[in-house]
Structure formats: structure tokens, C-alpha cells
Scaffold this motif. Structure first.
Motif, mmCIF file in Angstrom:
data_model
loop_
_atom_site.group_PDB
_atom_site.id
_atom_site.type_symbol
_atom_site.label_atom_id
_atom_site.label_comp_id
_atom_site.label_asym_id
_atom_site.label_seq_id
_atom_site.Cartn_x
_atom_site.Cartn_y
_atom_site.Cartn_z
ATOM 1 N N LEU A 156 -19.101 25.428 15.213
ATOM 2 C CA LEU A 156 -19.799 25.046 16.701
ATOM 3 C C LEU A 156 -20.349 23.489 16.641
ATOM 4 O O LEU A 156 -20.070 22.393 17.842
ATOM 5 C CB LEU A 156 -21.213 26.018 16.875
ATOM 6 N N ALA A 157 -21.042 23.080 15.682
ATOM 7 C CA ALA A 157 -21.111 21.291 15.578
ATOM 8 C C ALA A 157 -20.758 20.413 15.566
ATOM 9 O O ALA A 157 -20.519 19.486 16.564
ATOM 10 C CB ALA A 157 -21.489 21.394 14.537
ATOM 11 N N ALA A 158 -19.002 20.729 15.247
ATOM 12 C CA ALA A 158 -17.983 19.550 15.508
ATOM 13 C C ALA A 158 -18.020 19.710 16.661
ATOM 14 O O ALA A 158 -16.992 18.898 17.431
ATOM 15 C CB ALA A 158 -17.252 19.807 14.796
ATOM 16 N N ASP A 159 -17.644 21.187 17.343
ATOM 17 C CA ASP A 159 -17.673 20.777 19.332
ATOM 18 C C ASP A 159 -18.083 20.151 20.031
ATOM 19 O O ASP A 159 -18.174 19.739 21.001
ATOM 20 C CB ASP A 159 -17.437 21.870 20.070
ATOM 21 N N LEU A 160 -19.676 20.307 19.510
ATOM 22 C CA LEU A 160 -21.308 19.736 20.650
ATOM 23 C C LEU A 160 -20.485 18.177 20.343
ATOM 24 O O LEU A 160 -21.062 17.571 20.591
ATOM 25 C CB LEU A 160 -21.949 20.101 19.794
ATOM 26 N N TYR A 161 -20.861 17.485 18.928
ATOM 27 C CA TYR A 161 -20.750 16.261 18.355
ATOM 28 C C TYR A 161 -19.741 15.662 19.521
ATOM 29 O O TYR A 161 -19.765 14.708 20.128
ATOM 30 C CB TYR A 161 -20.418 16.084 16.775
ATOM 31 N N VAL A 162 -18.350 16.284 19.030
ATOM 32 C CA VAL A 162 -17.167 15.707 20.142
ATOM 33 C C VAL A 162 -17.194 15.710 21.608
ATOM 34 O O VAL A 162 -17.267 14.415 22.609
ATOM 35 C CB VAL A 162 -16.160 16.017 19.257
ATOM 36 N N ARG A 163 -17.732 16.600 22.271
ATOM 37 C CA ARG A 163 -17.721 17.123 23.596
ATOM 38 C C ARG A 163 -19.439 15.929 24.281
ATOM 39 O O ARG A 163 -18.314 14.717 24.924
ATOM 40 C CB ARG A 163 -18.205 18.326 23.780
ATOM 41 N N PRO A 175 -26.171 26.257 21.847
ATOM 42 C CA PRO A 175 -26.625 27.370 20.214
ATOM 43 C C PRO A 175 -27.176 26.879 19.424
ATOM 44 O O PRO A 175 -27.032 26.241 18.715
ATOM 45 C CB PRO A 175 -25.065 28.000 20.368
ATOM 46 N N GLY A 176 -27.715 27.300 18.894
ATOM 47 C CA GLY A 176 -28.624 27.141 17.501
ATOM 48 C C GLY A 176 -28.020 28.172 16.305
ATOM 49 O O GLY A 176 -27.083 29.233 16.290
ATOM 50 N N VAL A 298 -27.560 20.895 9.487
ATOM 51 C CA VAL A 298 -26.275 20.111 10.419
ATOM 52 C C VAL A 298 -27.279 20.491 11.433
ATOM 53 O O VAL A 298 -27.861 20.944 12.053
ATOM 54 C CB VAL A 298 -25.411 21.701 10.188
ATOM 55 N N ASN A 299 -26.884 19.201 12.163
ATOM 56 C CA ASN A 299 -28.010 19.068 13.396
ATOM 57 C C ASN A 299 -27.292 19.028 14.991
ATOM 58 O O ASN A 299 -25.977 18.568 14.750
ATOM 59 C CB ASN A 299 -28.371 17.236 13.653
ATOM 60 N N ILE A 300 -28.316 19.956 15.545
ATOM 61 C CA ILE A 300 -27.539 20.021 17.160
ATOM 62 C C ILE A 300 -28.107 18.160 17.683
ATOM 63 O O ILE A 300 -28.621 17.718 17.056
ATOM 64 C CB ILE A 300 -28.232 20.815 17.933
ATOM 65 N N PRO A 301 -27.235 17.946 18.663
ATOM 66 C CA PRO A 301 -26.814 16.560 19.241
ATOM 67 C C PRO A 301 -28.795 16.866 20.089
ATOM 68 O O PRO A 301 -29.025 17.326 21.233
ATOM 69 C CB PRO A 301 -26.674 16.253 19.664
ATOM 70 N N MET A 302 -29.366 15.554 20.655
ATOM 71 C CA MET A 302 -30.586 15.795 20.536
ATOM 72 C C MET A 302 -30.391 14.153 21.549
ATOM 73 O O MET A 302 -31.057 12.931 21.124
ATOM 74 C CB MET A 302 -31.925 15.692 19.591
#
Length: 325
Positions: A156-163, A175-176, A298-302
Motif C-alpha cells: 500500500l505504501a509503495a503504491d502511494l509513494y510512487v503514484r 487508506p489507513g 510507515v507514513n502516508i503522504p501529506m
């Protein structure tokens, strides 16, 4: 309305080069540093190391002038498409006066990091309008927390980071993965994100690197903290209130808070929940706590400056605009 014209950097592509700098503390965890580089390579990016990753001057990775020069080199290097901090630290504020903000505005790129890197994010947002990429840094984020996470969270984190870095389109609902989101005050709101590490943010108050008050009109203020007692956190929140920040925002997002012990014995210690509600007493905006950003997770992007929305009652957070162009 918000007083800052947002500057979005160009989107990256897989295979692009990310420059690594040490804009605060030195590289003191070489194993984590190497692991973080491997994670970025697995994301599909090439890497270029700056000079500061080899420097050490007390608690700093070189002098403020050396750090500023390294940052400038990365912003102007045509082959470097983004910049990542190897870690946070305790000295970023010393480098801010030495940055050439006009030069940086002419070569906008994602500047990635958190913790003490909050100083850079807010300064670049204030002086250039540049989106601040508050997300996992190299050594402690990608090299430690991400690498120790479960495969599901890593995916999940890699997908958010790259996107976030590569697609000029909104991420939508984020997502949390902690399962700890909780409404401290219900409601819904949307607005540009502004925030970071609470103590780092408050240190910039009264300087030319803190956003003007109008930038907080209708904004979503996000914050996290580590190493401070609850009474110290309380003082910082009241500093923001007395400075006119808390009366202007449309919502608050609270990430991880790792509290230190109080210096004196207290008969009944209030909760962080109570402290936050007291500091925001009289305001009716939503407050969503337990968010997945901060230290040791692991951080969600903000992305600072980007419009987001929150539905506190349902624990939903979404990014409504892209962070890159």
C-alpha cells in the motif's frame, strides 16, 4: 484566498534520478541508509548522492552553508528529478537563511522528508509556493519503518509513494493501515494541507519562513510529535492558538505522538485528546486523530499545499488534487 500561489513540480517517471542529501543530521545509521537506497531502487528510481551524506560537523551533516550548497546543486542538476532527505535531525532551521529561493523556484522538484525537514517544507512553501512532500525519508522511513513493515503495508505504501511522485492526478482516498483513526471532533472539511512536526513548525513562528496567517484560512492543519511531554505539546498548541492559526483552519489531523515523561508528578494527567480539545475550544472543525504519519511508522503522504478532505466520523482522508504537474 490562501495567500500562497502553489508551485507544483513536474511529475517523475520510473527510471528518473532522485538526489540524496543530508540537510540536517549526519548519516549515523549506515545500514538503514543502504536499505533505504535499495527500497528507492526497488520503486524504480535511480539515485545520486550529495556531498553532505559524507559530512559531519557535530550534530549536523556539514555546515549550514555546505548543506545549502548541496541542496542548490540538486535543484539545478538537470538529471535529478526529485530530492530526498536521508533523515531529519536538529539543525535545518540554521540552513534556511542560506537558501536561494528564487533559484529553487526556477527549478521546482519534490523535496521529500519529515521531522526536522518540516523546516524546509514550510520555508519552501512560504517563499516559493513549492509543494512540500511530507513523507518517509531515506534512513528512518524507507530504510527502517518501511523495511520492517508487513508485505501488505509495504504494498500500500509503495503504491502511494510512487503514484504521488509520478502521476499528475489526485490520489483520492488514502487508506489507513494502523486501524487507529478516531474522531476527536466529528465533521467534514476540505482545504490545503499545512503542517509537519509540531515543535519544528512552532520554531518558525515569527520568522520569514512561517506561512502567513492567510495561508491557514480554510486549511487542514496536520501535526505529529516525538520526545516532548504532554505539557510541552499543550504549550505549542496554545502558541498556535494565540498566534491566530487555530482560529483560521478548517480541520485538524493528528498523527503519531510519542510523549516524553513529565518532569513533575501530576495527580491526574490529562489525555492528549483532552489537551487538543481544550486548545481548540470554541471552534467546531473536525479533528481526526490516529493518522498514519509521524515518527517510527510507515507514513502516508501529506503533501503541503495540496487540497485534501477529511470525514472525521468515518475516518476517511483523501487527496483531492495532484501534488505534481
Amino acid at each position: 484566498m490562501h495567500g500562497i500561489a502553489l508551485l507544483k513540480p513536474p511529475a517523475l517517471q520510473r527510471g528518473d534520478t532522485i538526489g540524496i542529501v543530508a540537510p540536517s543530521r549526519p548519516v549515523l545509521e549506515p545500514g538503514q541508509y543502504r536499505q533505504g537506497k535499495e527500497v528507492l531502487r526497488a520503486f524504480g528510481f535511480n539515485l545520486r548522492e550529495g556531498r553532505t551524506v559524507r559530512l559531519r560537523s557535530g550534530w549536523m551533516a556539514g555546515t549550514p552553508l555546505q548543506q545549502a550548497a548541496d541542496i542548490h546543486r540538486m535543484f539545478v542538476a538537470p538529471e535529478v528529478r526529485a530530492i530526498i532527505a536521508q533523515a531529519g535531525g536538529a539543525s535545518a532551521i540554521r540552513t534556511l537563511p542560506h537558501l536561494d529561493y528564487d533559484l529553487i523556484a526556477q527549478h521546482p522538484k519534490p523535496f521529500i522528508g519529515m521531522s526536522d525537514v518540516t523546516s524546509y517544507h514550510l520555508a519552501l512553501y512560504t517563499r516559493c509556493g513549492l509543494v512540500g512532500f511530507h513523507m518517509d525519508d531515506l534512513s528512518f522511513g524507507l530504510g527502517l519503518s518501511f523495511s520492517q513493515a508487513s508485505p501488505a503495508i509495504q504494498g500500500l505504501a509503495a503504491d502511494l509513494y510512487v503514484r504521488l511522485l509520478t502521476r499528475p492526478e489526485p490520489l483520492g482516498e488514502v487508506p489507513g493501515w494502523l486501524g487507529q483513526r478516531v474522531a476527536w471532533r466529528g465533521g467534514r472539511a476540505q482545504g490545503p494541507l499545512i503542517g509537519g512536526c509540531l515543535q519544528v513548525m512552532c520554531r518558525l513562528l515569527g520568522t520569514p519562513y512561517f506561512p502567513p496567517l492567510q495561508a491557514f484560512e480554510g486549511a487542514l492543519l496536520f501535526w505529529e510529535e516525538i520526545g516532548l511531554s504532554l505539557s510541552a505539546i499543550d504549550r505549542l498548541l496554545w502558541q498556535l492558538r494565540l498566534a491566530g492559526v487555530l482560529e483560521r483552519i478548517a480541520g485538524m489531523l493528528v498523527g503519531t505522538v510519542h510523549q516524553a515523561d513529565e518532569a513533575i508528578a501530576v495527580e491526574r494527567m490529562p489525555t492528549l485528546h483532552e489537551v487538543v480539545l481544550e486548545a481548540t475550544d470554541g471552534y467546531d472543525y473536525p479533528i481526526l486523530a490516529g493518522m498514519e504519519f509521524g515518527h517510527a511508522i510507515v507514513n502516508i503522504p501529506m503533501p503541503i499545499g495540496v487540497t485534501a478532505s477529511v470525514d472525521a466520523d468515518r475516518g476517511i482522508f483523501a487527496l483531492l488534487d495532484p501534488a505534481v504537474a
